[in-house]
Design a protein around this motif. Structure first.
Motif, PDB file in Angstrom:
ATOM      1  N   GLU A  29      -5.914  85.209 123.914  1.00 41.96           N
ATOM      2  CA  GLU A  29      -6.236  86.597 123.580  1.00 41.96           C
ATOM      3  C   GLU A  29      -7.705  86.908 123.853  1.00 41.96           C
ATOM      4  OE1 GLU A  29      -4.924  87.737 119.705  1.00 41.96           O
ATOM      5  OE2 GLU A  29      -2.941  86.822 119.940  1.00 41.96           O
ATOM      6  N   VAL A  30      -8.587  85.971 123.557  1.00 41.88           N
ATOM      7  CA  VAL A  30     -10.013  86.169 123.819  1.00 41.88           C
ATOM      8  C   VAL A  30     -10.268  86.283 125.322  1.00 41.88           C
ATOM      9  CG1 VAL A  30     -12.303  85.103 123.681  1.00 41.88           C
ATOM     10  CG2 VAL A  30     -10.790  85.078 121.686  1.00 41.88           C
ATOM     11  N   LEU A  31      -9.589  85.445 126.104  1.00 43.16           N
ATOM     12  CA  LEU A  31      -9.722  85.528 127.559  1.00 43.16           C
ATOM     13  C   LEU A  31      -9.257  86.893 128.068  1.00 43.16           C
ATOM     14  CD1 LEU A  31      -8.494  81.996 128.699  1.00 43.16           C
ATOM     15  CD2 LEU A  31     -10.799  82.928 128.972  1.00 43.16           C
ATOM     16  N   GLY A  32      -8.230  87.436 127.442  1.00 40.57           N
ATOM     17  CA  GLY A  32      -7.757  88.769 127.812  1.00 40.57           C
ATOM     18  C   GLY A  32      -8.826  89.823 127.595  1.00 40.57           C
ATOM     19  N   LEU A  33      -9.553  89.714 126.491  1.00 39.05           N
ATOM     20  CA  LEU A  33     -10.637  90.664 126.209  1.00 39.05           C
ATOM     21  C   LEU A  33     -11.801  90.485 127.182  1.00 39.05           C
ATOM     22  CD1 LEU A  33     -10.681  90.589 122.298  1.00 39.05           C
ATOM     23  CD2 LEU A  33      -9.706  92.332 123.800  1.00 39.05           C
ATOM     24  N   VAL A  81      -2.252  96.676 127.063  1.00 39.71           N
ATOM     25  CA  VAL A  81      -1.591  97.388 125.957  1.00 39.71           C
ATOM     26  C   VAL A  81      -0.537  96.506 125.294  1.00 39.71           C
ATOM     27  CG1 VAL A  81      -0.091  99.333 125.369  1.00 39.71           C
ATOM     28  CG2 VAL A  81      -2.049  99.676 126.902  1.00 39.71           C
ATOM     29  N   THR A  82       0.315  95.879 126.093  1.00 37.93           N
ATOM     30  CA  THR A  82       1.351  95.004 125.514  1.00 37.93           C
ATOM     31  C   THR A  82       0.723  93.787 124.842  1.00 37.93           C
ATOM     32  OG1 THR A  82       1.625  93.923 127.685  1.00 37.93           O
ATOM     33  CG2 THR A  82       3.149  95.714 127.131  1.00 37.93           C
ATOM     34  N   GLY A  83      -0.383  93.284 125.404  1.00 33.91           N
ATOM     35  CA  GLY A  83      -1.068  92.149 124.788  1.00 33.91           C
ATOM     36  C   GLY A  83      -1.618  92.488 123.426  1.00 33.91           C
ATOM     37  N   ILE A  84      -2.177  93.685 123.289  1.00 36.80           N
ATOM     38  CA  ILE A  84      -2.692  94.130 121.989  1.00 36.80           C
ATOM     39  C   ILE A  84      -1.557  94.281 120.983  1.00 36.80           C
ATOM     40  CG2 ILE A  84      -3.747  96.099 120.800  1.00 36.80           C
ATOM     41  CD1 ILE A  84      -5.509  96.475 123.314  1.00 36.80           C
ATOM     42  N   ILE A  85      -0.415  94.808 121.454  1.00 39.99           N
ATOM     43  CA  ILE A  85       0.728  95.016 120.548  1.00 39.99           C
ATOM     44  C   ILE A  85       1.278  93.691 120.017  1.00 39.99           C
ATOM     45  CG2 ILE A  85       3.132  95.818 120.437  1.00 39.99           C
ATOM     46  CD1 ILE A  85       2.350  98.046 122.392  1.00 39.99           C
ATOM     47  N   VAL A  90      -6.386  88.343 117.277  1.00 39.54           N
ATOM     48  CA  VAL A  90      -7.483  89.313 117.366  1.00 39.54           C
ATOM     49  C   VAL A  90      -7.097  90.662 116.776  1.00 39.54           C
ATOM     50  CG1 VAL A  90      -9.040  90.525 118.937  1.00 39.54           C
ATOM     51  CG2 VAL A  90      -8.423  88.141 119.398  1.00 39.54           C
ATOM     52  N   PHE A  91      -5.888  91.156 117.084  1.00 38.77           N
ATOM     53  CA  PHE A  91      -5.455  92.474 116.611  1.00 38.77           C
ATOM     54  C   PHE A  91      -4.296  92.362 115.614  1.00 38.77           C
ATOM     55  CE2 PHE A  91      -7.261  93.128 120.861  1.00 38.77           C
ATOM     56  CZ  PHE A  91      -8.219  94.097 120.580  1.00 38.77           C
ATOM     57  N   ARG A  92      -4.193  91.229 114.985  1.00 35.77           N
ATOM     58  CA  ARG A  92      -3.050  90.977 114.098  1.00 35.77           C
ATOM     59  C   ARG A  92      -2.945  92.005 112.969  1.00 35.77           C
ATOM     60  NH1 ARG A  92      -1.937  85.308 110.806  1.00 35.77           N
ATOM     61  NH2 ARG A  92       0.005  85.971 109.802  1.00 35.77           N
ATOM     62  N   GLU A  93      -4.067  92.383 112.386  1.00 32.70           N
ATOM     63  CA  GLU A  93      -4.045  93.293 111.241  1.00 32.70           C
ATOM     64  C   GLU A  93      -3.517  94.677 111.602  1.00 32.70           C
ATOM     65  OE1 GLU A  93      -4.592  92.266 108.215  1.00 32.70           O
ATOM     66  OE2 GLU A  93      -5.010  90.252 109.003  1.00 32.70           O
ATOM     67  N   LEU A  94      -3.644  95.042 112.875  1.00 29.37           N
ATOM     68  CA  LEU A  94      -3.169  96.360 113.294  1.00 29.37           C
ATOM     69  C   LEU A  94      -1.654  96.465 113.283  1.00 29.37           C
ATOM     70  CD1 LEU A  94      -5.483  97.079 116.392  1.00 29.37           C
ATOM     71  CD2 LEU A  94      -5.664  98.086 114.108  1.00 29.37           C
ATOM     72  N   TRP A  95      -0.988  95.297 113.447  1.00 30.58           N
ATOM     73  CA  TRP A  95       0.457  95.326 113.669  1.00 30.58           C
ATOM     74  C   TRP A  95       1.269  94.636 112.574  1.00 30.58           C
ATOM     75  CZ3 TRP A  95       1.390  98.660 117.319  1.00 30.58           C
ATOM     76  CH2 TRP A  95       0.414  98.886 118.281  1.00 30.58           C
ATOM     77  N   THR A  96       0.631  94.312 111.472  1.00 28.54           N
ATOM     78  CA  THR A  96       1.346  93.663 110.371  1.00 28.54           C
ATOM     79  C   THR A  96       2.483  94.559 109.864  1.00 28.54           C
ATOM     80  OG1 THR A  96      -0.652  92.491 109.689  1.00 28.54           O
ATOM     81  CG2 THR A  96       1.119  92.650 108.075  1.00 28.54           C
ATOM     82  N   GLY A  97       3.698  94.039 109.911  1.00 24.68           N
ATOM     83  CA  GLY A  97       4.853  94.791 109.431  1.00 24.68           C
ATOM     84  C   GLY A  97       5.415  95.794 110.418  1.00 24.68           C
TER      85      GLY A  97
END
Length: 229
Positions: A29-33, A81-85, A90-97
């Motif tokens: 994920e860091v490499l993606g950023l 976009v799909t990687g963030i989802i 890195v973006f785990r808190e955005l998609w919890t639940g």
């Protein structure tokens, strides 16, 4: 020189990220950023390409080159976009639940667009090969390719063969069709071998698009010559 270094760095990061089965997920994920930052910088340096799109004549080759550039950008945006989802770190808190986070379709789209980006990225390299070659041939050990055409020919053949090999071992066609792949023979290869073969996959499509351009340029020149007669 700055652009060349950036291009090499982006290529290295892309290849490392494609070896996701060799890396901890957080690193992937860091490499993606990092790649996102590199692509944003690359687009900024080449902003004139976007501003000149409506100028000049539009032949078949220019249409193909522009279409390639647009497809590459769209593929990259899809990967991001799909990687963030589906991010688990890195973006785990955005998609919890959020059910979308666990969607198999989104995971498959992420993989398919990533492999498409590798292929399109290779074609993009082929499109700019003349400029890249002026830099590459100055690197150690590669200068001999410039003065030995036969060696250059067999190197292209080997790269093409290796690109076809990794396509079969990694089920690239099935991944592009978004089929669910649990594991491939490619994932059992040593990391260094896998990355080298993925580079050859890009080289295969770079060579293909380079020779396609040459063919189109010769056709355009022949048509122009006929018109003058």
């Amino acid at each position: 020189m700055k652009r060349f270094i950036l291009d090499i760095a982006m290529l290295a990061v892309l290849l490392l990220a494609m070896g996701f089965h060799f890396l901890p997920q957080l690193w992937h994920e860091v490499l993606g950023l990092v790649l996102l930052a590199g692509v944003a910088w690359h687009l900024g340096l080449n902003f004139r390409w976007f501003t000149s799109m409506m100028r000049g004549k539009w032949g078949k080759l220019r249409l193909a080159q522009t279409g390639l550039g647009i497809l590459l950008v769209l593929c990259f945006l899809t990967v991001m976009v799909t990687g963030i989802i589906i991010s688990n770190h890195v973006f785990r808190e955005l998609w919890t639940g959020v059910p979308l986070h666990r969607s198999i379709f989104i995971h498959q789209m992420h993989l398919a667009s990533a492999y498409a980006m590798v292929i399109l990225g290779g074609m993009h390299m082929g499109m700019h090969w003349q400029a890249l070659w002026q830099r590459i041939k100055k690197l150690p050990l590669l200068g001999s390719l410039a003065v030995h055409p036969a060696l250059r020919f067999w190197m292209v053949v080997c790269i093409g063969w290796a690109g076809v090999l990794i396509s079969r071992l990694d089920h690239v066609g099935d991944r592009l069709l978004m089929k669910h792949i649990f594991g491939t023979m490619a994932s059992q290869l040593p990391g260094g071998v896998y990355y080298l073969l993925m580079l050859c996959l890009m080289g295969l499509y770079a060579a293909g698009f380079y020779y396609f351009q040459r063919y189109m340029q010769k056709r355009a020149a022949a048509v122009t010559g006929d018109e003058k007669k």
